[in-house]
Design an enzyme around this catalytic site. Sequence first.
Site, short mmCIF file in Angstrom:
data_model
loop_
_atom_site.label_atom_id
_atom_site.label_comp_id
_atom_site.label_asym_id
_atom_site.label_seq_id
_atom_site.Cartn_x
_atom_site.Cartn_y
_atom_site.Cartn_z
N GLY A 111 -62.46 -83.74 -44.91
CA GLY A 111 -63.36 -83.19 -45.67
C GLY A 111 -64.49 -84.07 -45.80
O GLY A 111 -65.79 -83.83 -45.58
N GLU A 112 -64.28 -85.12 -46.08
CA GLU A 112 -65.37 -86.14 -46.73
C GLU A 112 -65.50 -87.08 -45.30
O GLU A 112 -66.87 -87.38 -45.20
CB GLU A 112 -65.04 -86.95 -47.75
N GLY A 119 -56.72 -85.80 -43.52
CA GLY A 119 -57.80 -84.88 -44.20
C GLY A 119 -59.29 -85.42 -43.45
O GLY A 119 -59.33 -86.59 -42.70
N SER A 127 -60.66 -82.08 -53.38
CA SER A 127 -61.64 -83.29 -53.45
C SER A 127 -60.74 -84.42 -52.87
O SER A 127 -59.69 -84.06 -52.34
CB SER A 127 -62.30 -83.65 -54.67
N GLY A 159 -61.49 -74.14 -46.00
CA GLY A 159 -60.50 -73.41 -45.06
C GLY A 159 -59.22 -73.69 -45.73
O GLY A 159 -58.14 -73.65 -44.74
#
Lengths: 297, 171, 423, 333
Positions: D288-289, D286, D86, D49
């Site tokens: 994500g991970e 962040g 990433s 997103g």
Amino acid sequence: MKNQEGQYFSPQQIPEALEILSKYGKEIKIIAGGSDLLVQYHDRLYEIAGWLDLKNLTELKKIELNSSEVSIGAMITHSQLEKSPQIKNYFPILSRAAAEIGSPQIRNRGTIGGNIVNASPAGDLLSPLIAYEAKLVLLSSDEKNIIPAEQFFTGPKKTILKPNQLLTQIILPLPPQNCYSSWVKVGKRKALAISTIALAMVVKMSEDNQIIQGAKVCLSSIAPTPLEIKEVREEMIGKTFSQVNFTKLAQLVEDKISPIDDIRGTKEYRKEVARRIMIHCLEEIYSCWRDKCLPIN
Amino acid sequence: MSTHKLTIEFIINGQKRKIETTPFTRLLDLIRDDLHLTGTKEGCGKGECGACTIIMNHQLVASCLVLAPQADGAEIITIEGLGEKGKLDPIQEAFIETGAVQCGFCTPGMVLAAKKLLEENPHPNIEEIKRGISGNLCRCTGYKKIIEAINLAAKRLTQQLEEEKGKEKNV
Amino acid sequence: MSKMYVGENIIKVDSKEKVIGKALYPDDLSFEGMLYLKIKRAVHPHAILRKLDISKAEKLPGIVKIITAADIPWVKNFGLIIKDQPVLIGIGQKMRYMGDALAIVIAENKEIASQALRLIEVEVEKLEVISDPIRAIEKDAPPIHNNGNILATHYLEKGNIEKGFAQADLIVDKEYRTSFLDHIPLQVESGLGVFDAKTEVITIWAATQWIHDTQADMAQALGLPKEKIRIIQPAIGGAFGKREDISVHLHLALAAMLTKRPVKLTYTREESMITQSKRHAFIVRAKTGATKTGYLTAWQVEVIGDTGAYASSGPAVVRKGLYHCTGPYNVPNVKGVAYTIYTNNTYAGAMRGFGTTQMAFAYESQMDILAFELGIDPVRFRLQNAYEIGSSTPNQQILNTSVGVKDTIQEAARMANWKEESR
Amino acid sequence: MKRFGRGIATIMFGFGYGEGFPDYSVASIEFAEDNKILVRTAAADVGQGVLTVVVQIAAEVLKVSPEVIRIIPGDTHLTKNAGSSSATRQTFFTGNAVKNAAQALLSNIYHYASIEFRSNYAELSVKGGYVFRVDQPNNKISFWELAQKVKEKGEILRAEASFFPRTNKPNPETGRGEKVYVAYTFVTQIAEVEVDTITGNVQVLKIYTAADIGKAINPQNVEGQIEGGAMQGIGMALMEEQVLKDGVTLNANLTDYLIPTAMDMPQFETCLIEKEDSDGPFGAKGIGEPGTIATAPAIANAIFDAIGIRFYDLPITPDKILKALKEQKDKKL
């Protein structure tokens, strides 16, 4: 639809299908739901010379009940098997086994006939069918054979089916009134799982519900073919539940199987879990029996 | 391999189609390559992921495990067949609103699985929803928002149905 | 100040296209006159290619061209950090894992391409297959690459580790292992390539997590200026680190250049799993000391990361794992070493967490063992060691903003209704 | 028999490439003729997103509805380097680049509008795509009209900006560095599990997550990252493993490489903690991970709690559990 080159047949009648089989035999592949075959031939469908598609054989899409047996057409899907009131009523663990196959998508296409003919050691319906003493109707244009299901399998993906034969019906004798069954499928995941081991058990009791008159325990994924542990019969038949030693029986099952290590489980695991699920099934059957004997008021 | 052709007929998304194919073509390839309905995806080709899910003859089916000729005479719905007159299906709306879409690759199959589920069972509980979509893998969302979306759509569809009934009564 | 859109659940900008099935992923695209590729892969995980006979495959009707290394002598190796991955293995060269490419088959349709793969004949001279990193670092192990099997070694040192252990009342010393994992994005690798003969620009439609880096790597491998490579991002069906590395891109570019026709390449799931990167399998030896009152005094680790046949982002992954070895806890004395090792396994690269995911299994197991052995509630034990503003990481970075670790522990415990247990 | 257990894991994740590696993102914003605002970014939206984050940030700064904003996504010939999707970096890096670009554009809007209105910056304001005089709200000009007027002058109303924070290369001998990562995300998860001692199967019942993400630009999407991440963590803990024997993969298919299905889904409860980061766009870090990292150890710890056995290698499969249970029993006897 027209078939121009003799590569795709979808006959309307069984005799027509048998005729095609006797003519082409080995050269063509019989396709029912396709849920095993298309996986097997993924990315190399071009290797197949021709098809015999059973989809128009309405004769094979029926479940019929008479006073002594139920006949299931080979094209009955796992979904139909799962939802059929007759199957649920008389053969509950067959219904449960069908309900736990793969996914809705697979259950909607995959058929009982396909599951049998494919003869995977992990075939989900095979051990319940053998436990219920199923017989298979094998038709060719010149003869009809009815054989006990356990004689059908000769190895992984290997059966006695001849190239000119078609499996048309699965016949299950109606169980007596006092019949109890239990089934466990062990996989690594709850859905879309191929069984690491599965155990089906059917126990038939005398009319007064006291004496064990029949006992069949059948396992899959532990041998090249589904395997009945026949020694269980000797240990159970003619006895009452209180005379049966569950631990001993479970140990017997563990001792009688010699599974292999593969990606889905180790030999040790399969032996250990076989013993544990055997006890579980015995306890489940026992508790159903007890509930029926001693209704809670 | 054969180049032999045969002609099949079926209804897809309400349209009658007659099309030439081969006995060695998968229905998935026919839908994607010949009909250019690329909303149906291929994720594994072995019926294990559900990305290629369609509704065929009122049943949820993995189109990678169907031969094209087996679809002769069938009635097929793909993701492109959902919604009416430019309006999204309530299930599609719910997927958007609840954040049930991430990479979107599983979404068409998942929406169709939800569609079928709600047709058969308009008031599913969580376990029934999980079972209904158990043949559709999603690697992004963790399924929670997909289940929320199906729940939301179920509520709305019920409401819609009741409103329609109410209107009929008034008339 | 209150905000209008930040902090709100605005619906995803691309979700409508996705729910109606109109979002176009690479395999959904097509061009008039398009050709299809399939890649002949290695037949052995570690072997020298002696013979590659494409003559039978070439004769199959519908085969347009089969490209082997002999056709592209100008092409160089590629790779995210170290350029150690060959585009095609040539005669006399080594295949180092089952995903190595031997030939690009270009055909009029997918089926013919698949069929041709099985007609290519390969002869190899087999070498010892190294699938265990411990074997890889033994002196007599055959080197997979010229410089040996230890690709990189990284170090970490803070405070005085001996002193730290001397202060400890309890020392826990364990070895942890994690497996190779696949990202399994639902969309397998796929792309299209078009060569414009007039501008000599190769355009690639393929999902990649970093188009500019892929462009640069492709340009150096093909010996072209960057502006001759154009990468356009279609819809991406998941990534999780798997789309950092080049997959279909170079093979598409070469096929488009050499046939002057649009080309498409889509992997099978099997090919995707064998060929593209994995999460590194880690071996972590962790030794942790704490006082009986439950304060950490020393933390020592040795990390072995199996990076498989090629470097990809391996050295950075293993190093990042090392740098996160203590988790979010104050430890005055830290020492560590990390080895990134080549083997003949599928190469490993970035995957969600980049080495720290494997490391977290080790450090959070250690924390749990310590709490258990010390008889301290695991929540309390974590809280009393957790970072706060002013804490120093194993890299000795001082944290001076946004350190909410204690809040996360307290909130999680509150949600779960965690009651302190007296053990 | 089923045995219940629960376990906790707390993790940190230094995001961005860090370690002194050049890490930046470039974004630009311009006006399109169809009354849209175009944001150019090469940031790859892999489903997480980031493009929605970009729209929200641009809309916030420019005070326009998100529907007005259109994105020109990744194309090496139309967009500049945004770095990779990433390292949990796009919200932080591209978010900041877009924020900077939007602020630069806004400054230019004020600049050119002040010429149009013959006024001073302080007397102007923007809303809904118009710039107007605060004392005469009806005296307004749309951004697109303004862009046209600027164009007539032979200039362009657009802005490009980047975000390029510094990190330090750690000392190779010690790993020491003043700023090795731009910032850290922290997550705690508690997993509740049930271990079936007949089959060795583990069912994850519940995952509680508390995540310090600085600021959630889009809370629903942050939750989505956490839930999806946790599900991958469940896979890693219990079933996922690419089995390689002598370099050959034995399970290169989804039949034997198992990832969790909907039936394996636990209940999720998530709490977002917003300790704003001084460098993050609107304080955001962040996620994500980090969503995936704590799950496997939390489950491993929960399994220990349930059956008193600790596992040192993942995945913790039914084979391993039954074997260990048997050894535990043999030891007691």
